[in-house]
Every structure is written in C-alpha cells, then in structure tokens.
Motif scaffolding. Sequence first.
Motif, PDB file in Angstrom:
ATOM      1  N   VAL A  80       0.884  -1.369   0.053  1.00 34.76           N
ATOM      2  CA  VAL A  80       0.060  -0.048  -0.090  1.00 34.76           C
ATOM      3  C   VAL A  80       0.670   1.217  -0.016  1.00 34.76           C
ATOM      4  CG1 VAL A  80      -1.845   1.342   1.235  1.00 34.76           C
ATOM      5  CG2 VAL A  80      -2.077  -1.169   1.234  1.00 34.76           C
ATOM      6  N   LEU A  81       2.107   1.166   0.920  1.00 30.36           N
ATOM      7  CA  LEU A  81       2.802   2.477   0.887  1.00 30.36           C
ATOM      8  C   LEU A  81       3.497   2.610  -0.685  1.00 30.36           C
ATOM      9  CD1 LEU A  81       4.565   2.111   4.285  1.00 30.36           C
ATOM     10  CD2 LEU A  81       2.812   3.562   3.651  1.00 30.36           C
ATOM     11  N   LEU A  82       3.659   1.513  -1.431  1.00 30.10           N
ATOM     12  CA  LEU A  82       4.257   1.765  -2.570  1.00 30.10           C
ATOM     13  C   LEU A  82       3.285   2.075  -3.771  1.00 30.10           C
ATOM     14  CD1 LEU A  82       6.835  -1.269  -2.527  1.00 30.10           C
ATOM     15  CD2 LEU A  82       7.362   1.204  -2.281  1.00 30.10           C
ATOM     16  N   ILE A  83       2.176   1.994  -3.472  1.00 28.78           N
ATOM     17  CA  ILE A  83       1.147   2.442  -4.498  1.00 28.78           C
ATOM     18  C   ILE A  83       1.469   3.722  -5.202  1.00 28.78           C
ATOM     19  CG2 ILE A  83      -1.317   2.899  -4.909  1.00 28.78           C
ATOM     20  CD1 ILE A  83      -1.920   0.371  -3.179  1.00 28.78           C
ATOM     21  N   PRO A  84       1.521   4.720  -4.593  1.00 31.37           N
ATOM     22  CA  PRO A  84       1.627   6.239  -5.069  1.00 31.37           C
ATOM     23  C   PRO A  84       2.970   6.189  -6.254  1.00 31.37           C
ATOM     24  CG  PRO A  84       1.305   6.306  -2.885  1.00 31.37           C
ATOM     25  CD  PRO A  84       1.559   4.874  -3.174  1.00 31.37           C
ATOM     26  N   VAL A  85       3.935   5.206  -5.715  1.00 33.18           N
ATOM     27  CA  VAL A  85       5.099   5.498  -6.644  1.00 33.18           C
ATOM     28  C   VAL A  85       4.895   4.382  -8.077  1.00 33.18           C
ATOM     29  CG1 VAL A  85       7.461   4.616  -6.567  1.00 33.18           C
ATOM     30  CG2 VAL A  85       6.713   5.677  -4.691  1.00 33.18           C
ATOM     31  N   MET A  86       4.311   3.480  -7.744  1.00 32.44           N
ATOM     32  CA  MET A  86       4.033   2.571  -8.694  1.00 32.44           C
ATOM     33  C   MET A  86       2.906   2.909  -9.893  1.00 32.44           C
ATOM     34  SD  MET A  86       4.071  -1.382  -6.953  1.00 32.44           S
ATOM     35  CE  MET A  86       2.694  -1.111  -5.886  1.00 32.44           C
ATOM     36  N   ARG A  87       2.041   3.647  -9.387  1.00 30.46           N
ATOM     37  CA  ARG A  87       0.868   4.101 -10.217  1.00 30.46           C
ATOM     38  C   ARG A  87       1.103   4.527 -11.534  1.00 30.46           C
ATOM     39  NH1 ARG A  87      -3.620   8.961  -9.724  1.00 30.46           N
ATOM     40  NH2 ARG A  87      -1.576  10.309 -10.204  1.00 30.46           N
ATOM     41  N   SER A  88       1.900   5.633 -11.780  1.00 31.98           N
ATOM     42  CA  SER A  88       2.220   6.082 -13.066  1.00 31.98           C
ATOM     43  C   SER A  88       3.047   4.886 -13.790  1.00 31.98           C
ATOM     44  CB  SER A  88       3.410   6.971 -13.065  1.00 31.98           C
ATOM     45  OG  SER A  88       2.858   8.409 -12.378  1.00 31.98           O
ATOM     46  N   GLY A  89       3.717   3.945 -13.543  1.00 35.25           N
ATOM     47  CA  GLY A  89       4.225   2.859 -14.419  1.00 35.25           C
ATOM     48  C   GLY A  89       3.358   1.868 -14.712  1.00 35.25           C
ATOM     49  N   VAL A  90       2.245   1.504 -13.733  1.00 33.80           N
ATOM     50  CA  VAL A  90       1.203   0.707 -13.931  1.00 33.80           C
ATOM     51  C   VAL A  90       0.331   1.202 -15.042  1.00 33.80           C
ATOM     52  CG1 VAL A  90      -0.515  -0.589 -13.196  1.00 33.80           C
ATOM     53  CG2 VAL A  90       1.401  -0.388 -11.809  1.00 33.80           C
ATOM     54  N   ILE A  91       0.198   2.457 -14.996  1.00 29.96           N
ATOM     55  CA  ILE A  91      -0.846   3.108 -15.940  1.00 29.96           C
ATOM     56  C   ILE A  91      -0.185   3.240 -17.723  1.00 29.96           C
ATOM     57  CG2 ILE A  91      -1.709   5.357 -16.699  1.00 29.96           C
ATOM     58  CD1 ILE A  91      -2.399   5.811 -13.691  1.00 29.96           C
ATOM     59  N   ASN A  92       1.021   3.513 -17.369  1.00 30.57           N
ATOM     60  CA  ASN A  92       1.776   3.438 -18.599  1.00 30.57           C
ATOM     61  C   ASN A  92       1.879   2.093 -19.379  1.00 30.57           C
ATOM     62  OD1 ASN A  92       2.547   6.350 -18.774  1.00 30.57           O
ATOM     63  ND2 ASN A  92       4.235   6.016 -17.687  1.00 30.57           N
ATOM     64  N   LEU A  93       1.893   0.985 -18.398  1.00 21.63           N
ATOM     65  CA  LEU A  93       2.185  -0.377 -18.892  1.00 21.63           C
ATOM     66  C   LEU A  93       0.652  -0.702 -19.658  1.00 21.63           C
ATOM     67  CD1 LEU A  93       3.623  -3.174 -18.813  1.00 21.63           C
ATOM     68  CD2 LEU A  93       2.506  -3.530 -16.704  1.00 21.63           C
ATOM     69  N   ALA A  94      -0.422  -0.148 -19.006  1.00 22.75           N
ATOM     70  CA  ALA A  94      -1.627  -0.758 -19.604  1.00 22.75           C
ATOM     71  C   ALA A  94      -2.171   0.427 -20.582  1.00 22.75           C
ATOM     72  CB  ALA A  94      -2.728  -0.693 -18.483  1.00 22.75           C
ATOM     73  N   SER A  95      -1.589   1.385 -21.134  1.00 26.79           N
ATOM     74  CA  SER A  95      -1.924   2.406 -21.749  1.00 26.79           C
ATOM     75  C   SER A  95      -2.286   2.077 -23.147  1.00 26.79           C
ATOM     76  CB  SER A  95      -0.861   3.775 -21.770  1.00 26.79           C
ATOM     77  OG  SER A  95       0.316   3.206 -22.398  1.00 26.79           O
ATOM     78  N   GLY A  96      -1.658   1.152 -23.697  1.00 28.97           N
ATOM     79  CA  GLY A  96      -1.967   0.645 -24.980  1.00 28.97           C
ATOM     80  C   GLY A  96      -3.193  -0.298 -25.184  1.00 28.97           C
ATOM     81  N   MET A  97      -3.804  -0.696 -24.260  1.00 30.89           N
ATOM     82  CA  MET A  97      -4.998  -1.369 -24.001  1.00 30.89           C
ATOM     83  C   MET A  97      -6.285  -0.600 -24.238  1.00 30.89           C
ATOM     84  SD  MET A  97      -3.910  -3.970 -20.897  1.00 30.89           S
ATOM     85  CE  MET A  97      -2.197  -4.616 -20.764  1.00 30.89           C
ATOM     86  N   GLY A  98      -7.321  -1.236 -24.392  1.00 30.30           N
ATOM     87  CA  GLY A  98      -8.906  -0.363 -24.518  1.00 30.30           C
ATOM     88  C   GLY A  98      -8.950  -0.084 -22.929  1.00 30.30           C
ATOM     89  N   LEU A  99      -9.973   0.827 -23.026  1.00 33.60           N
ATOM     90  CA  LEU A  99     -10.304   1.352 -21.609  1.00 33.60           C
ATOM     91  C   LEU A  99     -10.590   0.428 -20.576  1.00 33.60           C
ATOM     92  CD1 LEU A  99     -10.270   4.074 -19.778  1.00 33.60           C
ATOM     93  CD2 LEU A  99     -13.024   3.930 -20.700  1.00 33.60           C
ATOM     94  N   ARG A 100     -11.489  -0.415 -21.054  1.00 34.05           N
ATOM     95  CA  ARG A 100     -12.016  -1.504 -19.987  1.00 34.05           C
ATOM     96  C   ARG A 100     -10.888  -2.594 -19.585  1.00 34.05           C
ATOM     97  NH1 ARG A 100     -17.717  -3.638 -22.503  1.00 34.05           N
ATOM     98  NH2 ARG A 100     -18.409  -1.588 -23.131  1.00 34.05           N
ATOM     99  N   ALA A 101     -10.052  -3.012 -20.492  1.00 37.62           N
ATOM    100  CA  ALA A 101      -8.974  -3.892 -20.121  1.00 37.62           C
ATOM    101  C   ALA A 101      -7.879  -3.094 -19.434  1.00 37.62           C
ATOM    102  CB  ALA A 101      -8.244  -4.407 -21.424  1.00 37.62           C
ATOM    103  N   ALA A 102      -7.454  -1.725 -19.869  1.00 40.81           N
ATOM    104  CA  ALA A 102      -6.683  -1.240 -18.914  1.00 40.81           C
ATOM    105  C   ALA A 102      -6.982  -0.909 -17.579  1.00 40.81           C
ATOM    106  CB  ALA A 102      -6.370   0.232 -19.614  1.00 40.81           C
ATOM    107  N   VAL A 103      -8.259  -0.698 -17.381  1.00 36.00           N
ATOM    108  CA  VAL A 103      -8.728  -0.443 -15.935  1.00 36.00           C
ATOM    109  C   VAL A 103      -8.498  -1.660 -15.082  1.00 36.00           C
ATOM    110  CG1 VAL A 103     -10.861  -0.071 -14.407  1.00 36.00           C
ATOM    111  CG2 VAL A 103     -10.218   1.405 -16.388  1.00 36.00           C
ATOM    112  N   LEU A 104      -9.041  -2.901 -15.755  1.00 35.90           N
ATOM    113  CA  LEU A 104      -8.825  -3.869 -14.895  1.00 35.90           C
ATOM    114  C   LEU A 104      -7.472  -4.279 -14.520  1.00 35.90           C
ATOM    115  CD1 LEU A 104     -11.568  -6.057 -16.947  1.00 35.90           C
ATOM    116  CD2 LEU A 104     -11.692  -5.588 -14.637  1.00 35.90           C
ATOM    117  N   VAL A 105      -6.500  -4.227 -15.585  1.00 36.91           N
ATOM    118  CA  VAL A 105      -5.248  -4.598 -15.458  1.00 36.91           C
ATOM    119  C   VAL A 105      -4.743  -3.801 -14.249  1.00 36.91           C
ATOM    120  CG1 VAL A 105      -2.876  -4.247 -16.413  1.00 36.91           C
ATOM    121  CG2 VAL A 105      -4.666  -5.460 -17.799  1.00 36.91           C
TER     122      VAL A 105
END
Length: 510
Positions: A80-105
């Motif tokens: 939980v403490l690492l979520i703010p740090v990981m958020r941007s990287g995770v979002i970038n990782l899922a950015s090429g997917m469709g909206l529904r898949a990206a949200v789930l991932v």
Amino acid sequence: MSRLLYLVVSVSGACILSLEILGTRVLGPFYGVSIYLWSALISITLAALSIGYFIGGRYADRGAGWRSLAFMLGAAGIWVLLIPVMRSGVINLASGMGLRAAVLVAATILFAPPLTALGMISPSAIKIKASSLGEVGQTAGDLYAISTIASVAAAIATGFWLVPHLGVNGLLSVIGGVLLVTAALCFGIDRKVIPAAVAVVLGLAGGLFPLPEAGAIPGTVELVESPYATLQVVDHKNVRYLLIDGGTHTIMGFGQGESLHRYTPVMESTQLLFDDTGKALLLGLGGGILARNFHEDGWSIESVEIDAEVARIAKEHFALPPMMSTYINDARRFLVDNDRQWDLIMMDAFGSSSIPFHLVTEEMFELCSERLTDDGVLSINVECREWNDPLVHSMAATLRTSFKHVWALPIAEPPNTLGNLILLATNREGFNFPEERLGDMGEAMRSGDQAFHWKVVQQNHAWDNRFEPGLDRGIVFTDDRSPVELWSEAINLEARRGLHEFFGEEGRVW
C-alpha cells in the motif's frame, strides 16, 4: 490475546473498504470515475478476497500463528505504501490496451496483492481464536461481524472525512502505516523483537513521511481531493486549466481571463435568443467563466454546483466575482426544491468520463421545462465523438418528450471528430434564431481583436451548421433506463487520449 485478535480483524476489514474506495481516486484522474472503474474495483476486490480466503484457509490448517498474521499485515502495508510510486508505471504499462482492459489490469496490479493478503487474515484469526471444534461457528461469526462493522465505519470515514482532509497519498500512507504497526504488535506477541521493531519503524515512517508520487505534473497550482473528485488547477503554456478527475472542464487564457473552450462562446450566444437580459440558471459551475460573462452582460444569473471546492477554486483561480450567487447542491435536487422560473437554464455539468444519468432523463427534462418561463430556453453542453453521436440523438429524443423544439449546435470540425455540441430545447412558438444578431466575421477580423474574432467565428459556425437531431435514431432516457455510460466510455477514452498526448509533451502523467 482476544482483544489484539479483534484489533487485527478490525484493521483488516477497515483497510479493505478504504482501499476499494481509494481505488477510484488513484485511477480516476487517468481513466475517469465511470461505472467501468467501479465495476473493475469491486470485481478485483471480491476476486482478491476470494483468493485470500482460499489460500489463507489452507495456510491456517498448516499451523496458523501470530507470526503468519504479522507477515500478511506487513506485506499488505508495504504494498500500500508503494502504490503512489507504482501508479504511473502501471498506468503506462496498460496504456496501449482498451479502456476496459486497462482499468482491469491497473486495478489488479495495484490493489489485488494487498487485498489478497488481507483476505488471508480471517481464516488464520479463526484458527487462532477457536479452542475447540464446537466454538468454530461462534468464533467465525464474531470475527466476521467485528471485521464487517469496521469496514462499515471505514467506508463512511473514508468518503466523508479522510479523503477530503488527508488526500489520496496521505491516506494510503496512513493505511500502510497502520497495517505495519499492527504487524509489529503481532510480531511482539510472537516475541520477534527485531521484525517488530522494523515494522514499527516502517509503519511510522510511511505514515508520517509518505513516498512522493512518480510523474508529478509540472505547473500544478493546486491539487485537492474533494468529496466528489480530484481537482487540479494547472498552468500550461500561458493557459490555466481546471481538471476534474483528469478531464478538462475549464480553459482560461491569462490575458483577459476569457474562456478558450470553443463551446463557451456558443453557449453564450443563447442570450441572443432574447430581446433583453433576464434571469438565468447555470447547472454546473466549473471555473465560472460562463457565469461571469453572463453577469457582466447584465443577466441575473444563479449557479448550482455540487462541489464546494469547485466553487472555491472558481473564485480563487478563475476570477469568479465573490458576490455572485452559487448554491452548493445537486442540480436536480435544486430544481426540485425551488419552484421559481428562469428565462434560460444552462446545463454544463458533464465531464468526458461521467454524465450523471439522473440529469439526462425524461423526468429531469420535464422538471427543467416546468422551471422555465413560457418563452424559456434550455441549453445543454455535451461532449461527443461526432455530430451524429448516438448520445446526441438519444438526448434529443428525451428532450422532445418535454419540449416542442430541439436543435443541435455543433462545434467540432470535421463533423466526425471529438468535440462539444450544444443542445437547445424550448416550447416557444415559431422558434427561429435572429441571424442578424450574430457578429459579422468580416468586421470582427478587421477589428484586429483576435479574441473577439475567434468568438464570432465559433458562434457563426455553430449556428450556420445547426440541425435537428433525428428522433428515430435515439432512445428515450428515463430514471429506470438510462444506458448513458455505454456511450460515455468511448467518449472518455478518446478525450483522455487527446489530453495525454497534449500534456505529454512535458512528460505529464496522470
């Protein structure tokens, strides 16, 4: 021992609900707070808890103890403490997917691990507490009851107080810190001094000194977590933006404080439908530029805004005069509670990610019709993917249940591109627009005033291309059936792609 065990399940239950609610604020600024985000978070929460119960039950039968509880709590707390740090990287990782898949991932990566660890706690707690097979039922009932009560309290506290006062990162740090301190108590019971000390230090450090979020946005003037949304005021290339859950709601130039949103001058042109100034009601304040302009043109205008923080930001950052009347209320609730009438009602309460379904139904538009004078006009700003978007035709069909005339004033060019569109509805007899009241584009160009010329061009374009939406191409929205989210998803995805490409020039990430 029993009291500490009750504390453990209480902390676990409270953190589960808080994380589920916080998920909308962690991911909402990028994906928008839509029904798809809520569905993804609820699904991931239930799936992670199921996996946790499954694994935790088998782990408990192999010898549950305080040390195992400590490791579960500690692992969840660190993640939980690492979520703010990981958020941007995770979002970038899922950015090429469709909206529904990206949200789930994104939701799975960020929230499934700590929720799974917290789900493992209840089976172990039951195993520790139950001293005989005859007590298992009562023990399980007591522990689940305590955990659920804590979840209820945490859900209320998170939404009503903690998020608005601590912010998202602050609350994530508190949750992580509480989990680690609770883990330290469990290590202490097991007489593991060094792990207990480490957990205490990490918990206190995480709670008091939250990790900085990766990918912070340069140019941010103010960032606030209101009870309704993440609000951000950003200065970028001599332009000020109001972002609500990552979507652009107001664009203001630094020169004369005028709106640079193309729909604003078109919305303002509705006053040309009247021979004189009158009474206007604005539903959805945003940065307040529309309200300010009507006020300066001599109209008696009142505004309704559900979020008090938005109203404050409009005055502090977008030059809304302090004396202007703004009611903090839901738009529909305000109309129900006030039986007064207005000459013009303007609805500007929709974002790219969210169209509140209760504001676009047959029942809502009937209410608007009742609150208008005989010659009154309702104007609605809506974002759509093209002029003939199904959303446009369905909203027009719904408007026609209460109004004789419905017109669409398109703004985007070419017609098959994303942009705003203004819907006009009225019960006037012989609804015609006086063309002569529009500014002349040639004269506007010769004036040398670029802002005035731009405004006249937008107004003339919209009125020259006005059309009556086809009523047979849409469905009527009602309080019982309003699938507006189905069309909002595609609009939301396209709008946010454009936003990220625009702000991405300087590495801005939501």
